[in-house]
Write a protein that holds these residues in place. Structure first.
Motif, mmCIF file in Angstrom:
data_model
loop_
_atom_site.group_PDB
_atom_site.id
_atom_site.type_symbol
_atom_site.label_atom_id
_atom_site.label_comp_id
_atom_site.label_asym_id
_atom_site.label_seq_id
_atom_site.Cartn_x
_atom_site.Cartn_y
_atom_site.Cartn_z
ATOM 1 N N THR A 158 0.825 -1.206 0.000
ATOM 2 C CA THR A 158 0.000 0.000 0.000
ATOM 3 C C THR A 158 0.861 1.258 0.000
ATOM 4 O O THR A 158 0.685 2.159 -0.829
ATOM 5 N N TYR A 159 1.790 1.335 0.931
ATOM 6 C CA TYR A 159 2.628 2.530 1.048
ATOM 7 C C TYR A 159 3.541 2.677 -0.159
ATOM 8 O O TYR A 159 3.633 3.766 -0.757
ATOM 9 N N ALA A 160 4.213 1.592 -0.559
ATOM 10 C CA ALA A 160 5.161 1.666 -1.670
ATOM 11 C C ALA A 160 4.462 2.045 -2.966
ATOM 12 O O ALA A 160 4.964 2.878 -3.742
ATOM 13 N N ALA A 161 3.299 1.463 -3.228
ATOM 14 C CA ALA A 161 2.603 1.725 -4.490
ATOM 15 C C ALA A 161 2.071 3.158 -4.559
ATOM 16 O O ALA A 161 2.203 3.830 -5.590
ATOM 17 N N THR A 162 1.477 3.633 -3.469
ATOM 18 C CA THR A 162 0.905 4.983 -3.508
ATOM 19 C C THR A 162 1.993 6.051 -3.526
ATOM 20 O O THR A 162 1.849 7.083 -4.186
ATOM 21 N N LYS A 163 3.101 5.817 -2.837
ATOM 22 C CA LYS A 163 4.201 6.781 -2.878
ATOM 23 C C LYS A 163 4.937 6.719 -4.216
ATOM 24 O O LYS A 163 5.448 7.731 -4.702
ATOM 25 N N ALA A 164 4.999 5.552 -4.829
ATOM 26 C CA ALA A 164 5.583 5.457 -6.169
ATOM 27 C C ALA A 164 4.761 6.262 -7.166
ATOM 28 O O ALA A 164 5.310 6.945 -8.044
ATOM 29 N N GLY A 165 3.435 6.192 -7.033
ATOM 30 C CA GLY A 165 2.572 7.006 -7.881
ATOM 31 C C GLY A 165 2.807 8.485 -7.656
ATOM 32 O O GLY A 165 2.848 9.280 -8.603
ATOM 33 N N MET A 166 2.980 8.871 -6.387
ATOM 34 C CA MET A 166 3.281 10.266 -6.064
ATOM 35 C C MET A 166 4.578 10.713 -6.716
ATOM 36 O O MET A 166 4.659 11.788 -7.322
ATOM 37 N N GLU A 167 5.618 9.877 -6.617
ATOM 38 C CA GLU A 167 6.898 10.214 -7.227
ATOM 39 C C GLU A 167 6.762 10.404 -8.732
ATOM 40 O O GLU A 167 7.297 11.358 -9.304
ATOM 41 N N ALA A 168 6.062 9.498 -9.385
ATOM 42 C CA ALA A 168 5.894 9.592 -10.833
ATOM 43 C C ALA A 168 5.180 10.884 -11.212
ATOM 44 O O ALA A 168 5.556 11.564 -12.174
ATOM 45 N N LEU A 169 4.154 11.224 -10.449
ATOM 46 C CA LEU A 169 3.391 12.440 -10.727
ATOM 47 C C LEU A 169 4.268 13.684 -10.576
ATOM 48 O O LEU A 169 4.255 14.584 -11.426
ATOM 49 N N VAL A 170 5.049 13.737 -9.500
ATOM 50 C CA VAL A 170 5.914 14.890 -9.266
ATOM 51 C C VAL A 170 6.993 14.991 -10.337
ATOM 52 O O VAL A 170 7.303 16.092 -10.822
ATOM 53 N N ARG A 171 7.561 13.863 -10.742
ATOM 54 C CA ARG A 171 8.591 13.897 -11.781
ATOM 55 C C ARG A 171 8.015 14.394 -13.112
ATOM 56 O O ARG A 171 8.656 15.170 -13.839
ATOM 57 N N CYS A 172 6.809 13.932 -13.449
ATOM 58 C CA CYS A 172 6.165 14.427 -14.672
ATOM 59 C C CYS A 172 5.940 15.936 -14.594
ATOM 60 O O CYS A 172 6.237 16.673 -15.543
ATOM 61 N N TRP A 173 5.426 16.389 -13.451
ATOM 62 C CA TRP A 173 5.160 17.822 -13.293
ATOM 63 C C TRP A 173 6.446 18.629 -13.334
ATOM 64 O O TRP A 173 6.505 19.701 -13.956
ATOM 65 N N ALA A 174 7.495 18.140 -12.694
ATOM 66 C CA ALA A 174 8.771 18.853 -12.692
ATOM 67 C C ALA A 174 9.288 19.036 -14.119
ATOM 68 O O ALA A 174 9.853 20.084 -14.466
ATOM 69 N N ASP A 175 9.079 18.029 -14.957
ATOM 70 C CA ASP A 175 9.495 18.129 -16.352
ATOM 71 C C ASP A 175 8.640 19.146 -17.103
ATOM 72 O O ASP A 175 9.136 19.906 -17.950
ATOM 73 N N GLU A 176 7.356 19.185 -16.791
ATOM 74 C CA GLU A 176 6.438 20.110 -17.463
ATOM 75 C C GLU A 176 6.737 21.570 -17.151
ATOM 76 O O GLU A 176 6.526 22.448 -17.994
ATOM 77 N N ILE A 177 7.229 21.848 -15.936
ATOM 78 C CA ILE A 177 7.468 23.237 -15.524
ATOM 79 C C ILE A 177 8.937 23.640 -15.668
ATOM 80 O O ILE A 177 9.357 24.664 -15.131
ATOM 81 N N GLU A 178 9.687 22.859 -16.422
ATOM 82 C CA GLU A 178 11.127 23.083 -16.536
ATOM 83 C C GLU A 178 11.460 24.501 -17.013
ATOM 84 O O GLU A 178 12.459 25.091 -16.593
ATOM 85 N N ASN A 179 10.628 25.055 -17.875
ATOM 86 C CA ASN A 179 10.903 26.378 -18.432
ATOM 87 C C ASN A 179 10.205 27.504 -17.687
ATOM 88 O O ASN A 179 10.146 28.636 -18.168
ATOM 89 N N SER A 180 9.678 27.199 -16.504
ATOM 90 C CA SER A 180 9.035 28.223 -15.672
ATOM 91 C C SER A 180 9.976 28.615 -14.545
ATOM 92 O O SER A 180 11.112 28.149 -14.461
#
Length: 247
Positions: A158-180
């Motif tokens: 439960t913890y590993a899967a939900t935090k892995a999803g959180m990490e993936a989401l943050v990494r995607c967002w960090a890439d999206e805002i790279e030029n901000s």
């Protein structure tokens, strides 16, 4: 005179009533930031505010909120826009452990709770606070993660899967805002003297673990807008050993 590198900055901290969130709120306030503290318990928020006022002579903004509630973060984003017009720092420390149990034994209620707090709330936070962070001259978003994502083990599904999803989401967002003007980073505190750690390892001697206040200076460092941020996860253990955190 105590240095205040975050003077006049607005910092939102989730999970601010205990553990690493509490340490982050205190550290940021002592560094000069005005803290918007989020937590489920009004009394614990008021105790935090008392400590911040005793340390700094200023009060925090207290937001009693349950991250499982679907609309609370959306309403908060609108309220912060109306009151401040921006936020400069976000520290998302709130999380739940979930059951330590075989994957096939996870019950729906506990799974849904962990999914709501660890993953869905992260999405709502990004959606609600991205415009506020972009209104800052140097928005900084810090998300607490865990080594269990890279090293999942039996019974931690439960913890590993939900935090892995959180990490993936943050990494995607960090890439999206790279030029901000906004930067996002994952921070792995490793083992710390928190209630969640005690829940997961009830037989462990807490005196052998670092106090959460030890990570506060690192959070303050990551929150400073004149510093670069790495693209990979920042590990408290590496920083404590003397490794730099700038990109």
């Amino acid at each position: 005179m105590t240095p205040t590198p975050l003077k006049d900055r607005i910092a939102v901290v989730t999970g601010a009533t205990r553990g690493i969130g509490h340490a982050a709120a205190l550290g940021l306030a002592r560094a000069g930031a005005h803290v918007v503290a989020l937590g489920r318990t009004q009394g614990a928020l008021e105790a935090l505010d008392d400590q911040i006022f005793a340390d700094t002579g200023s009060h925090a903004t207290l937001v009693p909120i349950d991250l499982k509630e679907p609309d609370g973060l959306d309403h908060l984003g609108a309220a912060l826009h109306e009151r401040y017009g921006r936020i400069d720092i976000l520290v998302h420390a709130a999380a739940v452990l979930g059951p330590i149990t075989p994957t096939g034994h996870i019950v729906q209620k506990r799974w849904d709770e962990a999914l709501a707090v660890n993953l869905t709330a992260t999405w709502r936070i990004i959606r609600s606070f991205e415009p506020l962070l972009k209104a800052s001259d140097a928005g900084r978003a810090i998300f607490l993660t865990t080594g269990r994502v890279a090293r999942p083990k039996a019974f931690w599904g439960t913890y590993a899967a939900t935090k892995a999803g959180m990490e993936a989401l943050v990494r995607c967002w960090a890439d999206e805002i790279e030029n901000s003007n906004v930067r996002a980073v994952l921070l792995d505190p490793n083992q710390m003297r928190t209630r969640m750690r005690a829940e997961a390892f009830p037989g462990e001697d807490p005196a052998t673990l670092p106090d959460p206040m030890e990570i506060a200076p690192l959070i303050v460092e990551l929150a400073q807008g004149d510093r670069g941020l790495p693209t990979e996860t920042v590990k408290f253990s590496d920083w404590k050993a003397g490794s730099a955190v700038q990109a």
